[in-house]
Design a protein around this motif. Structure first.
Motif, mmCIF file in Angstrom:
data_model
loop_
_atom_site.group_PDB
_atom_site.id
_atom_site.type_symbol
_atom_site.label_atom_id
_atom_site.label_comp_id
_atom_site.label_asym_id
_atom_site.label_seq_id
_atom_site.Cartn_x
_atom_site.Cartn_y
_atom_site.Cartn_z
ATOM 1 N N GLY A 374 0.754 -1.155 0.468
ATOM 2 C CA GLY A 374 -0.340 0.018 0.209
ATOM 3 C C GLY A 374 0.969 1.850 0.239
ATOM 4 N N GLY A 375 2.185 1.418 0.807
ATOM 5 C CA GLY A 375 2.825 2.574 0.862
ATOM 6 C C GLY A 375 3.354 2.656 -0.852
ATOM 7 N N SER A 376 3.771 1.696 -1.018
ATOM 8 C CA SER A 376 4.431 2.257 -2.676
ATOM 9 C C SER A 376 3.591 2.834 -2.915
ATOM 10 N N ALA A 377 2.692 2.265 -3.715
ATOM 11 C CA ALA A 377 1.340 2.156 -4.821
ATOM 12 C C ALA A 377 1.596 3.720 -4.601
ATOM 13 N N THR A 378 1.601 4.986 -3.353
ATOM 14 C CA THR A 378 1.506 6.328 -3.681
ATOM 15 C C THR A 378 3.076 6.707 -3.972
ATOM 16 N N LYS A 383 7.015 11.612 -5.290
ATOM 17 C CA LYS A 383 7.982 12.299 -5.553
ATOM 18 C C LYS A 383 7.432 13.202 -6.907
ATOM 19 N N SER A 384 7.122 12.555 -7.505
ATOM 20 C CA SER A 384 6.362 14.040 -8.800
ATOM 21 C C SER A 384 6.476 15.006 -8.083
ATOM 22 N N GLY A 385 4.993 15.288 -6.831
ATOM 23 C CA GLY A 385 4.930 16.699 -6.620
ATOM 24 C C GLY A 385 6.298 17.634 -5.810
ATOM 25 N N ALA A 386 6.810 16.516 -5.163
ATOM 26 C CA ALA A 386 8.113 17.476 -4.827
ATOM 27 C C ALA A 386 8.862 17.698 -5.908
ATOM 28 N N LEU A 387 9.291 16.626 -6.527
ATOM 29 C CA LEU A 387 10.344 17.006 -7.775
ATOM 30 C C LEU A 387 9.803 18.339 -8.730
ATOM 31 N N ALA A 388 8.462 17.952 -8.865
ATOM 32 C CA ALA A 388 7.864 19.257 -9.407
ATOM 33 C C ALA A 388 7.841 20.427 -9.194
ATOM 34 N N LEU A 389 7.410 20.219 -7.974
ATOM 35 C CA LEU A 389 7.649 21.944 -6.641
ATOM 36 C C LEU A 389 8.904 22.291 -6.889
ATOM 37 N N VAL A 461 17.691 8.511 -9.013
ATOM 38 C CA VAL A 461 19.043 7.100 -9.059
ATOM 39 C C VAL A 461 18.271 5.800 -8.059
ATOM 40 N N CYS A 462 18.139 6.545 -6.870
ATOM 41 C CA CYS A 462 18.487 6.104 -6.093
ATOM 42 C C CYS A 462 17.285 5.330 -5.848
ATOM 43 N N LEU A 463 15.398 6.065 -5.928
ATOM 44 C CA LEU A 463 14.813 5.245 -6.671
ATOM 45 C C LEU A 463 14.758 4.734 -7.467
ATOM 46 N N ARG A 537 12.831 8.920 4.015
ATOM 47 C CA ARG A 537 11.126 9.234 3.416
ATOM 48 C C ARG A 537 10.928 7.885 2.474
ATOM 49 N N HIS A 538 12.049 7.284 1.733
ATOM 50 C CA HIS A 538 12.032 6.323 1.613
ATOM 51 C C HIS A 538 12.294 4.541 2.098
ATOM 52 N N VAL A 539 13.749 5.122 2.396
ATOM 53 C CA VAL A 539 14.498 3.546 2.396
ATOM 54 C C VAL A 539 14.520 2.777 3.754
#
Length: 566
Positions: A374-378, A383-389, A461-463, A537-539
């Motif tokens: 469930g967590g990975s689906a979001t 990521k798109s919102g943070a990088l877009a900002l 790359v990490c993602l 946040r991710h690892v």
């Protein structure tokens, strides 16, 4: 998770390309909107000046009003900006001066000075003459005193009575030998007041200053005004001076124009024409004092665009963004009418375009399972919102040259204060105030952008590595060990950040980029932020998920499947 499920969670390549194309179109459209926060684009000035009178047309209006002196300076300004109608204005002005040559020296006919100086008999001067040239003679001053003594205006009487004050510090008092200059300026002020050639607010201020001077028996701030009027009266004829002061709201602006006339005499026609053209000498003086020679060039550009362009530039009081690219002309009307709305649309366009670009990249490269994770689906949307900002902020900085890079110090600022004779120990030189914003040139901004881009690539790359491990059909414990094996990769943002800092310092030493520590240490800052986001946040979240999965797998394993101990 099966391969078919992973494939189904991805967008088809065509959809990803469509998202990327839409994002690019949004960014380009937002970039072409002619609106800025700390500057104004030439396209916006062009749109503001469309359909408004040109400088030469305004000069012809002055000619029709028989204002020879002001029209002459407007003609010089129109020729300086390359107005196509300047030759026609020159012809009209020549015809007027040929019909009224006796008024050229005064800059036009005025009923208040005609009885005193008999303008039609004054044919000895054929060119514009500074007004104090006529007022300095003893005969002229005597005539003016006799004429103004009968005035019923209380303001005129107060100004005339300041002739009796003997505590002048910058002038020789009128009652002493050499007081002709102060006497001439006081009489000039009273005559301008009597003829209603001063703006109402300037009249009220002068009357208040004269009253305070008479009460305290010393000139005070009124002497500064007299000094400024002396400077202008030695450069402008009667018609030019009266037109300027009728559009000046306070003595501060008079002082600024006197200062500009001294430090930029070659720009006087442009400065004078802008004051009359915009009908606000105060805004013109404030703009030029703030931005100096660069502001004079921006004002020249606006004068070439028409009256609307000048008014728009002075209303916003910001420099012209000459680095702005092509603009959507149709959107200029929206930017003029609703500047805040247009700016909001532009910034939202940057964000939406960047979001679509990163969303396309997410859907193409990072297809995590949805059902049991469930967590990975979001994760892609976050990521798109943070990088877009972050990308939108970089785009805003790139299109706003004066947001971080403050305007250069003005060459027209006041730097020297004439010391008061009663207090000569006070330091007269004042250091120009430093801007609260750091100055950064283009190379510094580019270097910061490159460091940020390197960290964005590292983050991606990490993602990608996390996604690669997550998609493998392996037990949770084995995935956990593989994630731990990539610790060096997840720390690579720090290594790249330190390398960027060292590189920037070397480039600053050799002079490739401007010496600015912000450019160097921003690389370290970006590296810290990148590693913090990746590992916290991710690892960390993914490891927690794997630990829980491994515990669940261990609990579900049958006891018989566990090997017995020897």
């Amino acid at each position: 998770m099966s391969a078919s499920t992973a494939s189904a969670s991805r967008f088809p390549p065509a959809s990803a390309f469509a998202l990327a194309a839409a994002g690019l179109m949004l960014i380009v459209a937002a970039w072409m909107l002619p609106v800025n926060l700390k500057s104004v684009s030439p396209a916006l000035l062009k749109a503001a000046g469309a359909g408004t009178p040109s400088l030469a047309e305004f000069g012809r209006q002055l000619v029709e009003s028989e204002k020879i002196g002001p029209a002459a300076l407007v003609l010089a300004a129109a020729q300086a900006v390359g107005d196509a109608q300047a030759p026609q204005l020159a012809g009209d002005l020549a015809k007027l001066t040929a019909r009224q040559p006796e008024f050229v020296a005064w800059g036009g006919w005025d009923p208040f000075i005609d009885p005193l100086f008999k303008l039609r008999e004054n044919t000895g001067r054929g060119a514009s003459t500074p007004v104090l040239t006529f007022f300095i003679t003893e005969k002229a001053r005597l005539s003016l005193r006799d004429y103004l003594a009968g005035s019923r205006s209380l303001g005129v009487q107060d100004v005339l009575q300041t002739r009796d004050i003997n505590t002048a510090t910058r002038f020789v008092p009128v009652s002493q030998p050499g007081g002709q200059a102060l006497d001439s300026v006081i009489l000039l002020t009273a005559l301008l007041y009597q003829g209603e050639h001063l703006s109402p607010s300037l009249q009220r201020e002068l009357r208040s200053l004269a009253g305070q001077a008479l009460e305290k028996k010393e000139f005070g701030e009124l002497e500064l005004f007299y000094l400024d009027l002396l400077s202008l009266g030695r450069r402008l004829d009667w018609g030019q001076l009266s037109e300027l002061l009728s559009r000046t709201n306070n003595t501060k602006t008079v002082g600024e124009y006197a200062h500009l006339a001294r430090v930029a005499p070659d720009q006087l026609p442009l400065i004078y024409a802008a004051a009359l053209f915009s009908d606000s000498a105060d805004r013109v003086a404030s703009y030029l004092i703030q931005y100096g020679k660069t502001g004079a060039e921006d004002l020249r550009l606006a004068l070439a665009g028409g009256q609307g362009a000048v008014q728009q530039l002075l209303l916003r009081q910001v420099p012209v963004n000459r680095e702005a690219g092509p603009a959507l002309g149709e959107a200029a009307t929206l930017a003029l009418l609703y500047p805040r709305l247009a700016l909001t649309v532009k910034w939202l366009g940057f964000f939406a375009g960047a979001f679509l670009l990163f969303r396309a990249l997410d859907s193409w490269l990072f297809a995590f399972g949805g059902g049991e994770e469930g967590g990975s689906a979001t994760l892609p949307r976050f990521k798109s919102g943070a990088l877009a900002l972050f990308a939108a902020l970089l785009l805003v900085i790139a299109t706003e040259p004066f947001l971080l890079n403050a305007a250069p110090p003005s060459e027209y600022r006041f730097r020297i204060v004439i010391p008061v004779l009663a207090n000569i120990a006070t330091p007269s030189a004042q250091q120009p105030s430093t801007s609260a914003h750091p100055n950064m040139d283009t190379s510094t901004i580019i270097s910061i952008g490159v460091f940020a881009l390197l960290q964005v690539v590292t983050y991606l790359v990490c993602l990608m590595k996390i996604g690669e491990i997550d998609r493998q059909d392996l037990p949770a414990l084995l995935k956990l060990r593989l994630i731990e094996n990539e610790e060096n990769l997840f720390d690579s943002g720090l290594y790249i950040g330190m390398m960027g800092t060292a590189t920037a310092l070397v480039l600053q030493v050799v002079g490739v980029i401007q010496a600015n520590l912000l450019a160097a240490y921003s690389s370290n800052l970006f590296g810290i932020v990148c590693v913090a986001v990746v590992k916290i946040r991710h690892v960390r979240g993914y490891k927690r998920q794997l630990i829980l999965q491994s515990q669940g797998q261990a609990a579900s394993t049958p006891v018989s499947a566990v090997p017995a101990k020897a």
